[in-house]
Design a protein around this motif. Sequence first.
Motif, short mmCIF file in Angstrom:
data_model
loop_
_atom_site.label_atom_id
_atom_site.label_comp_id
_atom_site.label_asym_id
_atom_site.label_seq_id
_atom_site.Cartn_x
_atom_site.Cartn_y
_atom_site.Cartn_z
N MET A 37 0.83 -1.19 0.00
CA MET A 37 0.00 0.00 0.00
C MET A 37 0.87 1.25 0.00
SD MET A 37 -3.07 1.33 0.14
CE MET A 37 -4.21 0.11 0.65
N GLU A 38 1.88 1.25 0.88
CA GLU A 38 2.75 2.43 0.98
C GLU A 38 3.48 2.72 -0.32
OE1 GLU A 38 2.69 4.23 3.81
OE2 GLU A 38 1.30 2.77 4.63
N ARG A 39 4.03 1.68 -0.92
CA ARG A 39 4.78 1.88 -2.17
C ARG A 39 3.88 2.37 -3.29
NH1 ARG A 39 8.83 -3.29 -2.73
NH2 ARG A 39 10.26 -2.67 -1.09
N VAL A 40 2.69 1.82 -3.37
CA VAL A 40 1.75 2.25 -4.41
C VAL A 40 1.38 3.71 -4.20
CG1 VAL A 40 -0.57 1.90 -5.34
CG2 VAL A 40 0.86 -0.06 -4.81
N LEU A 41 1.09 4.08 -2.97
CA LEU A 41 0.73 5.46 -2.66
C LEU A 41 1.89 6.41 -3.00
CD1 LEU A 41 -1.50 7.24 -1.42
CD2 LEU A 41 -0.31 6.99 0.75
N GLU A 42 3.10 6.04 -2.60
CA GLU A 42 4.26 6.89 -2.86
C GLU A 42 4.56 6.98 -4.35
OE1 GLU A 42 7.20 5.03 -0.47
OE2 GLU A 42 6.36 5.80 1.40
N THR A 43 4.43 5.87 -5.07
CA THR A 43 4.69 5.87 -6.51
C THR A 43 3.67 6.75 -7.23
OG1 THR A 43 5.60 3.64 -6.38
CG2 THR A 43 4.91 4.41 -8.55
N ASN A 44 2.40 6.61 -6.88
CA ASN A 44 1.37 7.44 -7.50
C ASN A 44 1.59 8.91 -7.19
OD1 ASN A 44 0.00 5.40 -8.82
ND2 ASN A 44 -1.32 4.98 -7.08
N ALA A 45 1.94 9.21 -5.95
CA ALA A 45 2.16 10.60 -5.55
C ALA A 45 3.34 11.20 -6.32
CB ALA A 45 2.40 10.70 -4.05
N ALA A 46 4.42 10.46 -6.42
CA ALA A 46 5.58 10.96 -7.14
C ALA A 46 5.27 11.18 -8.62
CB ALA A 46 6.75 9.99 -6.98
N THR A 47 4.54 10.24 -9.21
CA THR A 47 4.19 10.36 -10.63
C THR A 47 3.29 11.57 -10.87
OG1 THR A 47 4.35 7.96 -10.86
CG2 THR A 47 3.12 9.14 -12.56
N LEU A 48 2.27 11.73 -10.03
CA LEU A 48 1.37 12.87 -10.20
C LEU A 48 2.06 14.21 -9.93
CD1 LEU A 48 -1.88 11.41 -8.62
CD2 LEU A 48 -1.50 11.99 -11.02
N ALA A 49 2.93 14.25 -8.92
CA ALA A 49 3.65 15.48 -8.61
C ALA A 49 4.60 15.86 -9.74
CB ALA A 49 4.41 15.33 -7.30
N LEU A 50 5.31 14.88 -10.27
CA LEU A 50 6.22 15.15 -11.38
C LEU A 50 5.44 15.56 -12.63
CD1 LEU A 50 9.10 15.17 -12.48
CD2 LEU A 50 8.82 12.75 -13.03
N GLY A 51 4.38 14.82 -12.93
CA GLY A 51 3.56 15.16 -14.09
C GLY A 51 2.94 16.55 -13.97
N GLY A 52 2.41 16.85 -12.79
CA GLY A 52 1.83 18.18 -12.56
C GLY A 52 2.86 19.29 -12.67
N SER A 53 4.06 19.03 -12.17
CA SER A 53 5.14 20.03 -12.27
C SER A 53 5.52 20.28 -13.72
CB SER A 53 6.37 19.58 -11.49
OG SER A 53 6.07 19.44 -10.12
N LEU A 54 5.65 19.20 -14.49
CA LEU A 54 5.98 19.35 -15.91
C LEU A 54 4.88 20.10 -16.66
CD1 LEU A 54 7.56 15.87 -16.71
CD2 LEU A 54 8.73 18.08 -16.56
N LEU A 55 3.63 19.75 -16.37
CA LEU A 55 2.52 20.45 -17.02
C LEU A 55 2.50 21.94 -16.63
CD1 LEU A 55 -0.34 17.81 -16.71
CD2 LEU A 55 0.75 18.62 -18.82
#
Length: 98
Positions: free
Chosen positions: A1-19
């Motif tokens: 659960m923790e890894r999935v949450l952290e992976t999703n958060a990192a992906t969304l944060a990076l994607g949002g920053s790039l956008l």
Amino acid sequence: MERVLETNAATLALGGSLLAILVDRRFVAVPLVVTGFLLQHALQGWCPPLPILRRLGVRTAREIERERTALKALRGDFDELARLRERIARVKAALSAA
């Protein structure tokens, strides 16, 4: 659960920053919300994406370990332990009788 949450958060944060950098500044709200959720999870142990991840079938490490142990018991991996307990009980009974 923790890894999935952290992976999703990192992906969304990076994607949002790039956008936000490449498309429109308003996308900066995405990494702000995601990191806020991550901070809330770190402080309280809960955040809004958790129920969604649970419905998607993501399990905690404890749940996976319990299932693994149950499968081992069904397979008979612990049968030898039961026999050892029986032997120990007989030895204790013999010692207390003597």
